[in-house]
Design a protein around this motif. Structure first.
Motif, PDB file in Angstrom:
ATOM      1  N   ILE A   3       0.836  -1.194   0.000  1.00 27.32           N
ATOM      2  CA  ILE A   3       0.000   0.000   0.000  1.00 27.32           C
ATOM      3  C   ILE A   3       0.874   1.249   0.000  1.00 27.32           C
ATOM      4  CG2 ILE A   3      -1.715   1.308   1.356  1.00 27.32           C
ATOM      5  CD1 ILE A   3      -2.806  -1.251   0.099  1.00 27.32           C
ATOM      6  N   GLY A   4       0.520   2.222  -0.811  1.00 30.42           N
ATOM      7  CA  GLY A   4       1.120   3.542  -0.724  1.00 30.42           C
ATOM      8  C   GLY A   4       0.266   4.389   0.202  1.00 30.42           C
ATOM      9  N   ILE A   5       0.885   5.293   0.912  1.00 24.95           N
ATOM     10  CA  ILE A   5       0.124   6.175   1.802  1.00 24.95           C
ATOM     11  C   ILE A   5       0.742   7.569   1.753  1.00 24.95           C
ATOM     12  CG2 ILE A   5       1.431   5.478   3.845  1.00 24.95           C
ATOM     13  CD1 ILE A   5      -1.317   5.709   5.382  1.00 24.95           C
ATOM     14  N   GLY A   6      -0.114   8.574   1.742  1.00 26.26           N
ATOM     15  CA  GLY A   6       0.368   9.942   1.708  1.00 26.26           C
ATOM     16  C   GLY A   6      -0.671  10.906   2.236  1.00 26.26           C
ATOM     17  N   SER A   7      -0.189  12.083   2.626  1.00 30.72           N
ATOM     18  CA  SER A   7      -1.100  13.090   3.160  1.00 30.72           C
ATOM     19  C   SER A   7      -0.458  14.461   3.064  1.00 30.72           C
ATOM     20  CB  SER A   7      -1.424  12.805   4.634  1.00 30.72           C
ATOM     21  OG  SER A   7      -0.298  13.104   5.451  1.00 30.72           O
ATOM     22  N   ASP A   8      -1.292  15.458   3.275  1.00 25.83           N
ATOM     23  CA  ASP A   8      -0.777  16.807   3.529  1.00 25.83           C
ATOM     24  C   ASP A   8      -0.775  16.994   5.047  1.00 25.83           C
ATOM     25  OD1 ASP A   8      -3.426  17.332   4.291  1.00 25.83           O
ATOM     26  OD2 ASP A   8      -3.675  19.017   2.920  1.00 25.83           O
ATOM     27  N   HIS A   9      -0.525  18.227   5.488  1.00 26.42           N
ATOM     28  CA  HIS A   9      -0.486  18.504   6.927  1.00 26.42           C
ATOM     29  C   HIS A   9      -1.823  18.245   7.613  1.00 26.42           C
ATOM     30  CE1 HIS A   9      -1.665  22.137   4.796  1.00 26.42           C
ATOM     31  NE2 HIS A   9      -2.341  22.484   5.880  1.00 26.42           N
ATOM     32  N   LEU A  14      -3.893  11.487  10.967  1.00 24.96           N
ATOM     33  CA  LEU A  14      -4.639  10.284  10.606  1.00 24.96           C
ATOM     34  C   LEU A  14      -3.762   9.334   9.802  1.00 24.96           C
ATOM     35  CD1 LEU A  14      -7.198   8.628  10.719  1.00 24.96           C
ATOM     36  CD2 LEU A  14      -8.054   9.913   8.740  1.00 24.96           C
ATOM     37  N   LYS A  15      -2.916   9.867   8.927  1.00 24.47           N
ATOM     38  CA  LYS A  15      -1.995   9.012   8.165  1.00 24.47           C
ATOM     39  C   LYS A  15      -1.105   8.212   9.116  1.00 24.47           C
ATOM     40  CE  LYS A  15       1.712  10.738   6.334  1.00 24.47           C
ATOM     41  NZ  LYS A  15       3.077  10.256   6.498  1.00 24.47           N
ATOM     42  N   GLU A  16      -0.587   8.858  10.138  1.00 26.40           N
ATOM     43  CA  GLU A  16       0.268   8.169  11.095  1.00 26.40           C
ATOM     44  C   GLU A  16      -0.504   7.075  11.835  1.00 26.40           C
ATOM     45  OE1 GLU A  16       3.771   8.735  11.423  1.00 26.40           O
ATOM     46  OE2 GLU A  16       3.178   9.633   9.506  1.00 26.40           O
ATOM     47  N   TYR A  17      -1.750   7.327  12.139  1.00 21.65           N
ATOM     48  CA  TYR A  17      -2.593   6.337  12.804  1.00 21.65           C
ATOM     49  C   TYR A  17      -2.859   5.159  11.867  1.00 21.65           C
ATOM     50  CZ  TYR A  17      -6.156   4.725  16.093  1.00 21.65           C
ATOM     51  OH  TYR A  17      -6.875   3.989  17.002  1.00 21.65           O
ATOM     52  N   ILE A  18      -3.093   5.448  10.591  1.00 18.47           N
ATOM     53  CA  ILE A  18      -3.300   4.384   9.600  1.00 18.47           C
ATOM     54  C   ILE A  18      -2.047   3.527   9.488  1.00 18.47           C
ATOM     55  CG2 ILE A  18      -3.696   3.894   7.149  1.00 18.47           C
ATOM     56  CD1 ILE A  18      -5.485   6.471   7.141  1.00 18.47           C
ATOM     57  N   TYR A  32       4.715   8.141   1.387  1.00 28.24           N
ATOM     58  CA  TYR A  32       5.170   9.171   0.457  1.00 28.24           C
ATOM     59  C   TYR A  32       5.116  10.575   1.057  1.00 28.24           C
ATOM     60  CZ  TYR A  32       5.140   5.431  -2.938  1.00 28.24           C
ATOM     61  OH  TYR A  32       5.403   4.245  -3.604  1.00 28.24           O
ATOM     62  N   GLY A  33       4.919  10.663   2.373  1.00 26.33           N
ATOM     63  CA  GLY A  33       4.900  11.970   3.020  1.00 26.33           C
ATOM     64  C   GLY A  33       3.495  12.528   3.123  1.00 26.33           C
ATOM     65  N   THR A  34       3.402  13.613   3.724  1.00 29.00           N
ATOM     66  CA  THR A  34       4.346  14.490   4.358  1.00 29.00           C
ATOM     67  C   THR A  34       4.770  13.879   5.680  1.00 29.00           C
ATOM     68  OG1 THR A  34       4.741  16.817   4.921  1.00 29.00           O
ATOM     69  CG2 THR A  34       2.599  15.930   5.509  1.00 29.00           C
ATOM     70  N   ASN A  35       5.822  14.446   6.251  1.00 27.86           N
ATOM     71  CA  ASN A  35       6.380  13.867   7.461  1.00 27.86           C
ATOM     72  C   ASN A  35       6.260  14.756   8.687  1.00 27.86           C
ATOM     73  OD1 ASN A  35       7.243  11.473   6.114  1.00 27.86           O
ATOM     74  ND2 ASN A  35       8.771  12.745   5.101  1.00 27.86           N
ATOM     75  N   SER A  36       5.385  15.753   8.609  1.00 24.36           N
ATOM     76  CA  SER A  36       5.152  16.621   9.767  1.00 24.36           C
ATOM     77  C   SER A  36       3.837  17.360   9.551  1.00 24.36           C
ATOM     78  CB  SER A  36       6.294  17.623   9.927  1.00 24.36           C
ATOM     79  OG  SER A  36       6.200  18.636   8.938  1.00 24.36           O
TER      80      SER A  36
END
Length: 145
Positions: A3-9, A14-18, A32-36
């Motif tokens: 699975i690829g996963i990515g998000s904006d701020h 929620l991305k981190e929880y996923i 694929y980020g973001t990382n903060s």
């Protein structure tokens, strides 16, 4: 399945929880980020994730922004992507069974964590039904062409 996963701020938390959920389930993923939570532009991450799906670097993907709307629109601009914004498990299941959605979008500021995990679980476990739906998905591809 990878699975690829990515998000904006707006979708970062929620991305981190996923990611925790995917780790617990033993599902391989690429982030694929973001990382903060620093402000970034969701189209950049939607594009990265979509290109990974199209190139088959990953099998499917999950993207998150504040509402899920912006990032899903960005993803759907990439040829070959069928990104479904889902806020309930029924839509998640139907997006896979009927539409062969290859990216799931969620709203980090809209969907609570528990519901998001239910949606992700259903979406990951549901397969495309083929049959009469295959022709419809092919018509979507024809529109892209």
């Amino acid at each position: 399945m990878k699975i690829g996963i990515g998000s904006d701020h707006g979708g970062f938390e929620l991305k981190e929880y996923i990611k925790e959920y995917l780790n617990k389930e033993g599902i391989e993923y690429i982030d694929y980020g973001t990382n903060s939570m620093d402000s970034v532009d969701y189209p950049d991450y939607g594009k990265k994730v979509s290109e990974a799906v199209v190139s088959k670097e990953v099998d499917r993907a999950i993207v998150v922004c504040g509402t899920g709307i912006g990032i899903s629109i960005a993803c759907n601009k990439v040829k070959g992507i069928r990104c479904a914004l889902c806020g309930d498990t029924y839509s998640a299941r139907m997006s896979r069974e009927h539409n062969d959605a290859n990216i799931l979008a969620l709203g980090g500021r809209v969907v609570g964590r528990d519901l998001a995990m239910e949606i992700v679980g259903v979406w990951l476990k549901t397969e495309f039904a083929n049959g009469r739906h295959k022709g419809r998905v092919e018509k979507i591809s024809e529109i892209e062409a």
